[in-house]
Scaffold this active site. Structure first.
Site, PDB file in Angstrom:
ATOM      1  N   HIS A  60      -7.543  37.368   2.298  1.00 51.14           N
ATOM      2  CA  HIS A  60      -7.624  38.696   2.659  1.00 51.14           C
ATOM      3  C   HIS A  60      -7.553  39.327   4.036  1.00 51.14           C
ATOM      4  CE1 HIS A  60     -11.651  36.932   2.511  1.00 51.14           C
ATOM      5  NE2 HIS A  60     -12.029  37.922   3.591  1.00 51.14           N
ATOM      6  N   LEU A  61      -6.910  40.376   4.221  1.00 46.12           N
ATOM      7  CA  LEU A  61      -6.871  41.075   5.644  1.00 46.12           C
ATOM      8  C   LEU A  61      -7.961  41.993   5.462  1.00 46.12           C
ATOM      9  CD1 LEU A  61      -3.756  40.036   5.202  1.00 46.12           C
ATOM     10  CD2 LEU A  61      -3.267  42.231   6.136  1.00 46.12           C
ATOM     11  N   HIS A  62      -8.759  41.850   6.825  1.00 45.38           N
ATOM     12  CA  HIS A  62      -9.940  42.855   6.848  1.00 45.38           C
ATOM     13  C   HIS A  62      -8.807  43.829   8.039  1.00 45.38           C
ATOM     14  CE1 HIS A  62     -13.487  41.055   5.977  1.00 45.38           C
ATOM     15  NE2 HIS A  62     -13.090  39.791   6.273  1.00 45.38           N
ATOM     16  N   ASP A  81     -14.213  47.636   1.832  1.00 48.90           N
ATOM     17  CA  ASP A  81     -15.308  46.433   2.004  1.00 48.90           C
ATOM     18  C   ASP A  81     -16.578  47.075   1.564  1.00 48.90           C
ATOM     19  OD1 ASP A  81     -15.179  43.738   3.842  1.00 48.90           O
ATOM     20  OD2 ASP A  81     -17.300  44.583   3.332  1.00 48.90           O
ATOM     21  N   ILE A  82     -17.267  46.258   0.772  1.00 48.93           N
ATOM     22  CA  ILE A  82     -18.529  46.755   0.414  1.00 48.93           C
ATOM     23  C   ILE A  82     -19.608  46.846   1.293  1.00 48.93           C
ATOM     24  CG2 ILE A  82     -19.864  44.578  -0.443  1.00 48.93           C
ATOM     25  CD1 ILE A  82     -20.391  45.881  -3.189  1.00 48.93           C
ATOM     26  N   ASN A 118     -10.164  35.962   8.453  1.00 46.70           N
ATOM     27  CA  ASN A 118     -11.041  34.675   8.779  1.00 46.70           C
ATOM     28  C   ASN A 118     -10.450  33.590   7.667  1.00 46.70           C
ATOM     29  OD1 ASN A 118     -12.813  36.402  10.327  1.00 46.70           O
ATOM     30  ND2 ASN A 118     -13.520  37.228   8.561  1.00 46.70           N
ATOM     31  N   GLY A 131     -15.526  32.352   9.598  1.00 45.83           N
ATOM     32  CA  GLY A 131     -16.267  33.111   9.229  1.00 45.83           C
ATOM     33  C   GLY A 131     -15.882  33.633   7.688  1.00 45.83           C
ATOM     34  N   GLN A 132     -15.199  32.866   6.986  1.00 41.04           N
ATOM     35  CA  GLN A 132     -14.652  33.321   5.788  1.00 41.04           C
ATOM     36  C   GLN A 132     -15.486  32.853   4.700  1.00 41.04           C
ATOM     37  OE1 GLN A 132     -11.162  31.196   4.253  1.00 41.04           O
ATOM     38  NE2 GLN A 132     -10.618  32.836   2.525  1.00 41.04           N
TER      39      GLN A 132
HETATM   40  P1  5GP Z   1     -14.678  37.309   4.580  1.00 42.79           P
HETATM   41  O1  5GP Z   1     -16.187  36.656   5.358  1.00 42.79           O
HETATM   42  O2  5GP Z   1     -14.516  36.108   3.722  1.00 42.79           O
HETATM   43  O3  5GP Z   1     -13.551  37.163   5.569  1.00 42.79           O
HETATM   44  O4  5GP Z   1     -14.859  38.764   4.208  1.00 42.79           O
HETATM   45  C1  5GP Z   1     -15.390  38.817   2.671  1.00 42.79           C
HETATM   46  C2  5GP Z   1     -15.555  40.297   2.678  1.00 42.79           C
HETATM   47  O5  5GP Z   1     -15.733  40.883   1.085  1.00 42.79           O
HETATM   48  C3  5GP Z   1     -16.679  40.586   3.495  1.00 42.79           C
HETATM   49  O6  5GP Z   1     -16.711  41.710   4.528  1.00 42.79           O
HETATM   50  C4  5GP Z   1     -17.749  41.524   2.306  1.00 42.79           C
HETATM   51  O7  5GP Z   1     -18.489  42.623   2.776  1.00 42.79           O
HETATM   52  C5  5GP Z   1     -16.732  41.718   1.393  1.00 42.79           C
HETATM   53  N1  5GP Z   1     -17.299  41.740  -0.164  1.00 42.79           N
HETATM   54  C6  5GP Z   1     -17.801  40.784  -0.531  1.00 42.79           C
HETATM   55  N2  5GP Z   1     -18.065  40.791  -1.914  1.00 42.79           N
HETATM   56  C7  5GP Z   1     -17.508  42.128  -2.358  1.00 42.79           C
HETATM   57  C8  5GP Z   1     -17.532  42.873  -3.086  1.00 42.79           C
HETATM   58  O8  5GP Z   1     -17.996  42.559  -4.487  1.00 42.79           O
HETATM   59  N3  5GP Z   1     -16.861  44.121  -3.344  1.00 42.79           N
HETATM   60  C9  5GP Z   1     -16.141  44.524  -2.044  1.00 42.79           C
HETATM   61  N4  5GP Z   1     -15.686  45.683  -1.817  1.00 42.79           N
HETATM   62  N5  5GP Z   1     -16.333  43.850  -1.011  1.00 42.79           N
HETATM   63  C10 5GP Z   1     -17.126  42.303  -0.903  1.00 42.79           C
END
Ligand code: 5GP
Length: 115
Positions: free
Chosen positions: A101-103, A30-31, A88, A94-95
């Protein structure tokens, strides 16, 4: 293939720190890591969110996502200490990225309940 930032990562149009790749699954860091270990595991096909999952159609793929998550967690050294797997779903969930995607988070004691 999804037209999201994750679709671009799958197509290698933007870089990511890839941890695992197979025909169906991609995992990358995750970035914006929220823990010492924080990576994402995604299907390569475009399933926008949890509520789009069809058990009859996606069961095998979901198994592959969890296999990848567990394999990487072991490689990252958090198998014994434990970790959290979060998905999420939608706005209140919070998505931010509409590609399933799985965190996977670990490497520190995580609080519960989440906010
Ligand atoms: P969500 O909020 O949709 O559950 O999580 C999306 C996740 O994707 C966030 O934790 C965010 O930091 C990560 N993310 C968003 N854009 C990028 C990207 O360009 N590269 C990477 N590696 N992670 C990303």
């Amino acid at each position: 293939m999804s037209d999201t930032i994750f679709g671009k990562i799958i197509r290698k149009e933007i870089p990511a720190q890839i941890l695992f790749e197979s025909e169906d699954v991609l995992a990358f860091k995750d970035i914006n890591a929220q823990a010492p270990v924080h990576f994402l595991v995604i299907p390569k096909i475009a399933i926008p969110k949890v509520s789009d999952i069809q058990g009859s159609e996606h069961a095998e793929l979901l198994g592959k996502l969890f296999d990848a998550a567990n394999k990487i967690a072991e490689e990252m050294g958090i198998k014994e200490s434990g970790y959290r797997v979060v998905i999420n779903c939608g706005s209140d969930g919070g998505q931010e990225v509409p590609h399933l995607h799985l965190h996977v988070l670990g490497g520190r004691k995580l609080n519960w309940p989440p906010g």
